[in-house]
Design a protein around this motif. Structure first.
Motif, PDB file in Angstrom:
ATOM      1  N   GLN A 142       0.806  -1.225   0.000  1.00 35.86           N
ATOM      2  CA  GLN A 142       0.000   0.000   0.000  1.00 35.86           C
ATOM      3  C   GLN A 142       0.837   1.273   0.000  1.00 35.86           C
ATOM      4  O   GLN A 142       0.293   2.366  -0.128  1.00 35.86           O
ATOM      5  CB  GLN A 142      -0.935   0.010   1.216  1.00 35.86           C
ATOM      6  CG  GLN A 142      -2.013  -1.051   1.113  1.00 35.86           C
ATOM      7  CD  GLN A 142      -2.876  -1.099   2.360  1.00 35.86           C
ATOM      8  OE1 GLN A 142      -2.539  -1.772   3.329  1.00 35.86           O
ATOM      9  NE2 GLN A 142      -3.982  -0.391   2.353  1.00 35.86           N
ATOM     10  N   TYR A 189     -11.722  -1.765  13.759  1.00 34.63           N
ATOM     11  CA  TYR A 189     -12.406  -0.669  13.074  1.00 34.63           C
ATOM     12  C   TYR A 189     -13.889  -0.628  13.423  1.00 34.63           C
ATOM     13  O   TYR A 189     -14.456   0.423  13.631  1.00 34.63           O
ATOM     14  CB  TYR A 189     -12.275  -0.813  11.554  1.00 34.63           C
ATOM     15  CG  TYR A 189     -10.862  -0.589  11.055  1.00 34.63           C
ATOM     16  CD1 TYR A 189     -10.432   0.682  10.710  1.00 34.63           C
ATOM     17  CD2 TYR A 189      -9.970  -1.646  10.951  1.00 34.63           C
ATOM     18  CE1 TYR A 189      -9.137   0.905  10.266  1.00 34.63           C
ATOM     19  CE2 TYR A 189      -8.666  -1.432  10.509  1.00 34.63           C
ATOM     20  CZ  TYR A 189      -8.257  -0.155  10.172  1.00 34.63           C
ATOM     21  OH  TYR A 189      -6.976   0.058   9.741  1.00 34.63           O
ATOM     22  N   TRP A 202      -6.270  -0.504  -1.450  1.00 36.45           N
ATOM     23  CA  TRP A 202      -6.767  -1.602  -2.291  1.00 36.45           C
ATOM     24  C   TRP A 202      -7.704  -1.068  -3.377  1.00 36.45           C
ATOM     25  O   TRP A 202      -7.349  -0.084  -4.029  1.00 36.45           O
ATOM     26  CB  TRP A 202      -7.404  -2.691  -1.403  1.00 36.45           C
ATOM     27  CG  TRP A 202      -6.552  -2.971  -0.197  1.00 36.45           C
ATOM     28  CD1 TRP A 202      -6.815  -2.606   1.094  1.00 36.45           C
ATOM     29  CD2 TRP A 202      -5.247  -3.584  -0.163  1.00 36.45           C
ATOM     30  NE1 TRP A 202      -5.780  -2.978   1.912  1.00 36.45           N
ATOM     31  CE2 TRP A 202      -4.809  -3.583   1.175  1.00 36.45           C
ATOM     32  CE3 TRP A 202      -4.401  -4.161  -1.125  1.00 36.45           C
ATOM     33  CZ2 TRP A 202      -3.579  -4.111   1.576  1.00 36.45           C
ATOM     34  CZ3 TRP A 202      -3.178  -4.681  -0.727  1.00 36.45           C
ATOM     35  CH2 TRP A 202      -2.793  -4.661   0.600  1.00 36.45           C
ATOM     36  N   ASN A 250     -10.221   0.710  -3.124  1.00 33.18           N
ATOM     37  CA  ASN A 250     -10.614   2.104  -2.849  1.00 33.18           C
ATOM     38  C   ASN A 250      -9.493   3.083  -3.179  1.00 33.18           C
ATOM     39  O   ASN A 250      -9.691   4.308  -3.071  1.00 33.18           O
ATOM     40  CB  ASN A 250     -11.016   2.286  -1.386  1.00 33.18           C
ATOM     41  CG  ASN A 250     -12.482   1.956  -1.168  1.00 33.18           C
ATOM     42  OD1 ASN A 250     -13.285   2.076  -2.092  1.00 33.18           O
ATOM     43  ND2 ASN A 250     -12.823   1.523   0.032  1.00 33.18           N
TER      44      ASN A 250
HETATM   45  C1  BGP Z   1      -7.404  -3.047   7.200  1.00 25.03           C
HETATM   46  C2  BGP Z   1      -6.174  -3.416   6.425  1.00 25.03           C
HETATM   47  C3  BGP Z   1      -5.417  -2.287   5.869  1.00 25.03           C
HETATM   48  C4  BGP Z   1      -6.207  -1.029   5.558  1.00 25.03           C
HETATM   49  C5  BGP Z   1      -7.348  -0.757   6.510  1.00 25.03           C
HETATM   50  C6  BGP Z   1      -8.332   0.273   6.053  1.00 25.03           C
HETATM   51  O1  BGP Z   1      -8.364  -4.014   7.009  1.00 25.03           O
HETATM   52  O2  BGP Z   1      -5.261  -4.174   7.205  1.00 25.03           O
HETATM   53  O3  BGP Z   1      -4.652  -2.782   4.817  1.00 25.03           O
HETATM   54  O4  BGP Z   1      -6.397  -0.833   4.250  1.00 25.03           O
HETATM   55  O5  BGP Z   1      -8.059  -1.907   6.823  1.00 25.03           O
HETATM   56  O6  BGP Z   1      -9.326  -0.283   5.247  1.00 25.03           O
HETATM   57  P1  BGP Z   1      -9.605   0.153   3.752  1.00 25.03           P
HETATM   58  O7  BGP Z   1      -8.270   0.380   3.137  1.00 25.03           O
HETATM   59  O8  BGP Z   1     -10.312  -0.998   3.127  1.00 25.03           O
HETATM   60  O9  BGP Z   1     -10.443   1.361   3.834  1.00 25.03           O
END
Ligand code: BGP
Length: 465
Positions: free
Chosen positions: A20, A299, A424, A426
């Motif tokens: 990333q 999260y 990713w 997004n």
């Molecule tokens: C977690 C991952 C990260 C990161 C983050 C934020 O799941 O370990 O790689 O990307 O989430 O989520 P996102 O990027 O899908 O918004």
């Protein structure tokens, strides 16, 4: 006013990953990963068609970035070694340019007083292995263990905190159940085999690491999404939540910490006749090689109710045959990412780890808030005033503090992420960093208000409120 003081030597920092952040540079010798190839196949799946080669250019800017980490109060920082950079074909030859890069990156961090934590797998399968099935193929387990051993040999003299996987449930859900990562299958049998191979690979890497006696610790990073039943007093809701918990949390937490898979899950897998292919002794390896330390990414919670909707048989059995997601009225949301914000979840996880997982040493390895359109918060000095992020972190830290007061063995807090990075599919839609990255200006970095605030928290080992 309340003062939240954290234990001495509490780790303050952030997390990121190789795929990333690093980006590509001409002649870097990196091989293709699943992301590089998927982007070539389907660029339209990525927000604004921004692909993995355009990530934040850490490969070339890491020296500057480490100074910014220092300025934002980092005492520790986690990233990952890209397998496809170090061993371009997944197996065989090691890329000397990658060795030089990671050596220098690690050394610079240590010199700046920032302890590097290294993760080995962050969703980034080398393409040559993906073409042969990726985690579906037992050969990948062997290749991964070789990769892990190579990393320990090359960098284990300086890196003292290792992690085998980041969120191993994500390649399972995203690649084999819900279609948000390549290969976008919907196939529970495959999902189970992938999960099993990942869990086994983790135990094998732990085994190798311990055998090498490198005087550090090794663990795994899991996104533990506590499952809350719609109604605590409804046994059907409670049962459904327990099954969701077994599928999405305990599937990796139990083997990693206790050396065995949850019996609820084994029962379901047997009933479905989907027991993964195993070799003799695998379960002994898993039993005997548990982790030293647990990374917890948090999260959002998972809200669950008993199954009310009809079972969808289109793709064969699914975890969702056992529960429904409960859309709780009035929940607090991060509208950009579409994730619920429930601060107490972090406390509930730490309490669960304390009560049911032997209070294993752990730390918050990711927590954060992705926000779209942060430019609108730029002040006249060009700084993003992300007060919402400061509030988000504080709101979670209060609960971490409470868990610590009750005896949790939580050793630190890492925000996701240091600098805005590539999320990713997004891509750069939602920004998570303490430091802004301006893609239009060759990745120019500017510390946000939250980065300055985090420095004060780190310096005083806590905050007043
Ligand atoms: C977690 C991952 C990260 C990161 C983050 C934020 O799941 O370990 O790689 O990307 O989430 O989520 P996102 O990027 O899908 O918004």
């Amino acid at each position: 006013m309340t003062t939240y003081k954290f234990p001495e030597n509490f780790w303050w920092g952030s997390a990121a990953s190789g795929p990333q952040t690093e980006g590509r540079a001409a002649g870097d010798g990196k091989g293709e990963s699943l992301w590089d190839e998927w982007y070539k196949l389907a660029p339209e799946k990525f927000f604004n068609e921004v692909g993995p080669e355009k990530t934040s250019q850490v490969y070339t800017k890491y020296k500057e970035d480490i100074q910014l980490m220092k300025e934002t109060g980092h005492t520790t920082f986690r990233t990952s070694i890209q397998w496809s950079r170090l061993i371009p074909n997944g197996t065989g030859e090691v890329n000397p340019k990658a060795v030089a890069f990671y050596n220098d990156y690690i050394n610079e961090m240590i010199e700046a007083g920032i302890e590097p934590f290294m993760n080995l797998y962050h969703f980034d399968m080398p393409w040559t292995l993906q073409e042969q099935g990726g985690w579906l193929n037992r050969k990948t387990v062997d290749a991964y263990v070789e990769f892990a051993k190579t990393c320990f040999e090359l960098f284990g003299d300086r890196v003292k905190k290792w992690f085998t996987h980041n969120e191993p449930i994500v390649p399972v859900e995203a690649g084999y159940l819900y279609q948000f990562h390549y290969p976008e299958e919907i196939n529970l049998k495959h999902a189970i085999q992938v999960a099993y191979h990942e869990a086994l690979s983790s135990a094998l890497a732990v085994k190798v690491y311990h055998e090498m006696e490198l005087d550090g610790q090794i663990g795994i990073i899991l996104n533990l999404t506590p499952s809350y039943p719609r109604d605590e007093s409804n046994p059907e809701d409670v049962k459904a939540a327990a099954i969701a918990d077994a599928f999405f949390n305990r599937s990796f937490l139990d083997p990693a910490v206790k050396g065995e898979f949850p019996s609820e899950l084994i029962e379901i897998v047997k009933e479905l006749d989907m027991v993964p292919e195993m070799q003799e002794d695998d379960l002994v390896v898993i039993k005997e090689n548990t982790i030293d330390i647990l990374g917890i990414n948090y999260y959002q919670p998972r809200r669950i109710k008993a199954k009310e909707s009809a079972v969808d048989h289109t793709h064969g059995p699914m975890p969702d045959d056992y529960f429904d997601v409960y859309d709780m009225p009035g929940k607090k949301m991060n509208p950009y990412r579409g994730w619920e914000i429930y601060e107490k979840g972090i406390y509930d996880i730490l309490t669960n780890v304390r009560e049911n997982y032997g209070n294993i040493p752990c730390y918050i390895s990711e927590n954060g808030m992705g926000v779209e359109g942060e430019e609108k918060y730029i002040n006249e000095l060009g700084v993003i005033e992300d007060d919402y992020r400061i509030e988000f972190v504080k709101d979670h830290l209060r609960y971490v503090h409470r868990a610590l007061e009750e005896g949790s063995n939580c050793l630190g807090y890492h925000m996701w992420t240091c600098m805005d990075n590539w999320s990713w599919t997004n891509a750069y839609k939602n920004r998570y960093g303490f430091i802004a990255v301006d893609l239009a200006e060759d990745g120019k970095r500017t510390i946000k208000k939250s980065g300055r605030w985090f420095r004060t928290v780190s310096d005083s080992n806590g905050f007043d409120d």
